[in-house]
Scaffold this active site. Structure first.
Site, PDB file in Angstrom:
ATOM      1  N   HIS A  30      -9.154   1.408  -4.649  1.00  0.00           N
ATOM      2  CA  HIS A  30      -8.347   0.574  -3.901  1.00  0.00           C
ATOM      3  C   HIS A  30      -6.748   0.828  -4.140  1.00  0.00           C
ATOM      4  O   HIS A  30      -6.567   1.425  -5.269  1.00  0.00           O
ATOM      5  CB  HIS A  30      -8.475  -1.041  -4.484  1.00  0.00           C
ATOM      6  CG  HIS A  30      -9.633  -1.558  -4.363  1.00  0.00           C
ATOM      7  ND1 HIS A  30     -10.139  -2.242  -3.089  1.00  0.00           N
ATOM      8  CD2 HIS A  30     -10.819  -1.823  -5.161  1.00  0.00           C
ATOM      9  CE1 HIS A  30     -11.178  -2.568  -3.053  1.00  0.00           C
ATOM     10  NE2 HIS A  30     -11.695  -2.457  -4.311  1.00  0.00           N
ATOM     11  N   TYR A  85       0.721  -1.289  -0.021  1.00  0.00           N
ATOM     12  CA  TYR A  85       0.017  -0.093   0.053  1.00  0.00           C
ATOM     13  C   TYR A  85       0.844   1.088   0.013  1.00  0.00           C
ATOM     14  O   TYR A  85       0.468   2.395   0.264  1.00  0.00           O
ATOM     15  CB  TYR A  85      -1.110  -0.023   1.219  1.00  0.00           C
ATOM     16  CG  TYR A  85      -1.906  -1.165   1.248  1.00  0.00           C
ATOM     17  CD1 TYR A  85      -2.773  -1.509   0.476  1.00  0.00           C
ATOM     18  CD2 TYR A  85      -1.571  -2.190   2.271  1.00  0.00           C
ATOM     19  CE1 TYR A  85      -3.696  -2.803   0.225  1.00  0.00           C
ATOM     20  CE2 TYR A  85      -2.412  -3.357   2.221  1.00  0.00           C
ATOM     21  CZ  TYR A  85      -3.418  -3.481   1.290  1.00  0.00           C
ATOM     22  OH  TYR A  85      -4.086  -4.611   1.242  1.00  0.00           O
TER      23      TYR A  85
END
Length: 158
Positions: free
Chosen positions: A104, A27
């Site tokens: 996302h 991430y």
């Protein structure tokens, strides 16, 4: 693009608060607080109000989606791990009458097979994935533009 008076809810699911702390780097290195600040600044530059939230609890997210029905013109949602499991979130999103952008940080289709099916996508107007925090900004821009178009169409019809 004048979008004053529009409100967007940006809802983040479980573990999003840990962005920047993941040793795998899936991430990115930017913290959740930094991403939140970046998103709020981007929304302000577009002239829209952004209500940016995160919860690790499915029911809280469902409550927020229901709250959005009376307060938000559009929803951006990263349901995180609940993306692949939550019919309750899907049902709440299906009851929302404005644009929904699924976002996302990672490209979910390059990850484990169980991440390739999103319940959220069934309700989403569009999906932004794999672009990290930039994708969050793009999702905000898309939601704002779609909401403004819907608001303009409503004025033209009325």
């Amino acid at each position: 693009m004048d979008m004053v008076a529009l409100t967007l809810f940006f809802l983040n699911g479980p573990n999003a608060n840990l962005y920047g702390l993941d040793p795998s780097g899936t991430y990115g290195s930017e913290s959740f607080a930094a991403i939140r600040a970046r998103c709020l600044a981007h929304a302000a530059s577009l002239g829209v109000a952004l209500d940016f939230r995160q919860s690790n609890h499915e029911g809280v997210i469902v409550d927020w989606i229901q709250e959005a029905r009376g307060k938000a013109d559009a929803i951006v949602i990263n349901a995180a791990g609940l993306t692949y499991t939550s019919i309750a979130i899907l049902d709440a999103l299906l009851a929302f009458d404005g644009p929904i952008i699924e976002a996302h940080m990672s490209n979910i289709w390059k990850r484990e097979a169980f991440r390739h099916h999103s319940f959220v996508s069934r309700a989403a107007t569009g999906v932004v994935a794999g672009l990290g925090a930039l994708g969050y900004e793009l999702a905000i821009g898309a939601a704002a533009q779609l909401a403004a178009q819907g608001a303009q169409a409503g004025v033209a019809e009325g």
